[in-house]
Write an enzyme that holds these catalytic residues in place. Structure first.
Site, PDB file in Angstrom:
ATOM      1  N   GLY A   1      -1.137  71.421 -37.716  1.00  0.00           N
ATOM      2  CA  GLY A   1      -0.068  71.199 -38.756  1.00  0.00           C
ATOM      3  C   GLY A   1       0.670  72.492 -39.017  1.00  0.00           C
TER       4      GLY A   1
ATOM      5  N   TRP B   1      -4.571  59.926 -39.461  1.00  0.00           N
ATOM      6  CA  TRP B   1      -3.621  60.042 -40.639  1.00  0.00           C
ATOM      7  C   TRP B   1      -3.898  60.753 -41.919  1.00  0.00           C
ATOM      8  CZ3 TRP B   1      -2.408  53.939 -40.955  1.00  0.00           C
ATOM      9  CH2 TRP B   1      -1.809  53.512 -39.902  1.00  0.00           C
ATOM     10  N   LYS B   2      -5.209  61.370 -41.723  1.00  0.00           N
ATOM     11  CA  LYS B   2      -5.998  62.311 -42.963  1.00  0.00           C
ATOM     12  C   LYS B   2      -5.703  61.574 -44.052  1.00  0.00           C
ATOM     13  CE  LYS B   2      -4.784  66.080 -39.801  1.00  0.00           C
ATOM     14  NZ  LYS B   2      -4.441  67.331 -39.523  1.00  0.00           N
TER      15      LYS B   2
HETATM   16  P1  13P Z   1      -1.298  67.609 -36.366  1.00  0.00           P
HETATM   17  O1  13P Z   1      -0.696  66.826 -35.288  1.00  0.00           O
HETATM   18  O2  13P Z   1      -0.268  67.341 -37.726  1.00  0.00           O
HETATM   19  O3  13P Z   1      -0.981  69.119 -36.042  1.00  0.00           O
HETATM   20  O4  13P Z   1      -2.591  67.451 -36.559  1.00  0.00           O
HETATM   21  C1  13P Z   1      -3.524  67.738 -35.748  1.00  0.00           C
HETATM   22  C2  13P Z   1      -5.004  66.970 -36.186  1.00  0.00           C
HETATM   23  O5  13P Z   1      -5.541  67.630 -36.769  1.00  0.00           O
HETATM   24  C3  13P Z   1      -5.345  65.631 -35.771  1.00  0.00           C
HETATM   25  O6  13P Z   1      -6.555  65.367 -35.781  1.00  0.00           O
END
Ligand code: 13P
Length: 247
Positions: free
Chosen positions: A171, A10-11
């Site tokens: 991302g 989820w960052k």
């Molecule tokens: P995304 O799926 O948003 O590209 O992010 C990948 C990620 O960094 C998962 O750790």
């Protein structure tokens, strides 16, 4: 046979209230995942760990980072004993955003991997090349160093999970093709086999980088890809459910 694994990273997203809403909806996710014999989990911000553990501790619940030391004057950091006290048993190590914005190196990742293993926790160790490295054609050299230095001193590699996340695909919507992802995941397994022999075949290797419900299936069909580490598409329950359904 390696069990499939889906982890939502989820960052820096979701308040505790938003996390609680997801956690309440996650029983259905877990049921579907169990039916399909898939392990599922999330790595939320630290503040939401307790919320998830209180509501649905059957999910794999991991931190996004740890400090390798037990305690001390390291303002802003969180230690492994603190996480263990909550009941957290996994942590990401070396996510590319940590490497890029917080100067993490293969050597500092190695300290974290070893400290987690000493505490019977599972490191989900992230590797991957930058766009510049990809364009220069040095992906495998970069991955080799990340694996060999990051995992130096690891005795039982079966306790480690690895995620290959090319930085240029995170991302950006520019996911690596399934062929590229498989080529590098197979290469990682080959590197592990050279060090750990047959145990390399028991290590789960995930692909991450713009994984979505509409492309996860193609990665899962590849022999050396055992699951996915997903950012954006793991945030909503609906999209998380679709990821599971399509695995
Ligand atoms: P995304 O799926 O948003 O590209 O992010 C990948 C990620 O960094 C998962 O750790």
């Amino acid at each position: 046979m390696r069990k499939k694994l889906l982890v939502g990273n989820w960052k820096m997203n979701k308040t505790m209230a938003e996390t609680a809403a997801f956690a309440h909806a996650s029983f259905e996710l877990l049921k579907n995942a169990n039916d399909k014999n898939i392990d599922i989990g999330v790595t939320p911000p630290y503040l939401s760990l307790q919320t998830l553990l209180n509501i649905n501790p059957k999910l794999i619940i991991g931190a996004q980072n740890v400090h390798h030391l037990e305690k001390g004057a390291y303002t802003g950091e969180v230690s492994i004993p603190m996480l263990k006290e909550l009941g957290v048993s996994w942590s990401l190590v070396g996510h590319s955003e940590r490497r890029t914005y917080f100067n993490e190196t293969d050597a500092s990742c190695n300290l974290k991997v070893l400290a987690l293993l000493e505490n019977n926790m599972t490191p989900l160790y992230c590797v991957g090349e930058t766009l510049q490295e990809f364009e220069k054609g040095v992906t495998k050299e970069v991955i080799k160093a990340q694996i060999e230095v990051g995992l130096k001193g690891v005795e039982d590699v079966r306790e480690v999970v690895i995620a290959y996340e090319p930085v240029w695909s995170i991302g950006t919507g520019k996911n690596a093709s399934k062929e590229i992802a498989e080529d590098i995941c197979a290469y990682i397994r080959e590197l592990l086999r050279a060090i750990y022999g047959g145990n390399a075949d028991l290590v789960r290797i995930l692909y991450g980088g713009s994984v979505k419900p509409n492309n996860i299936k193609e990665y899962m069909a590849m022999p050396n890809i055992d699951g996915a580490l997903v950012g954006g598409a793991s945030l909503s329950v609906e999209s998380y459910a679709e990821l599971i359904n399509n695995m």
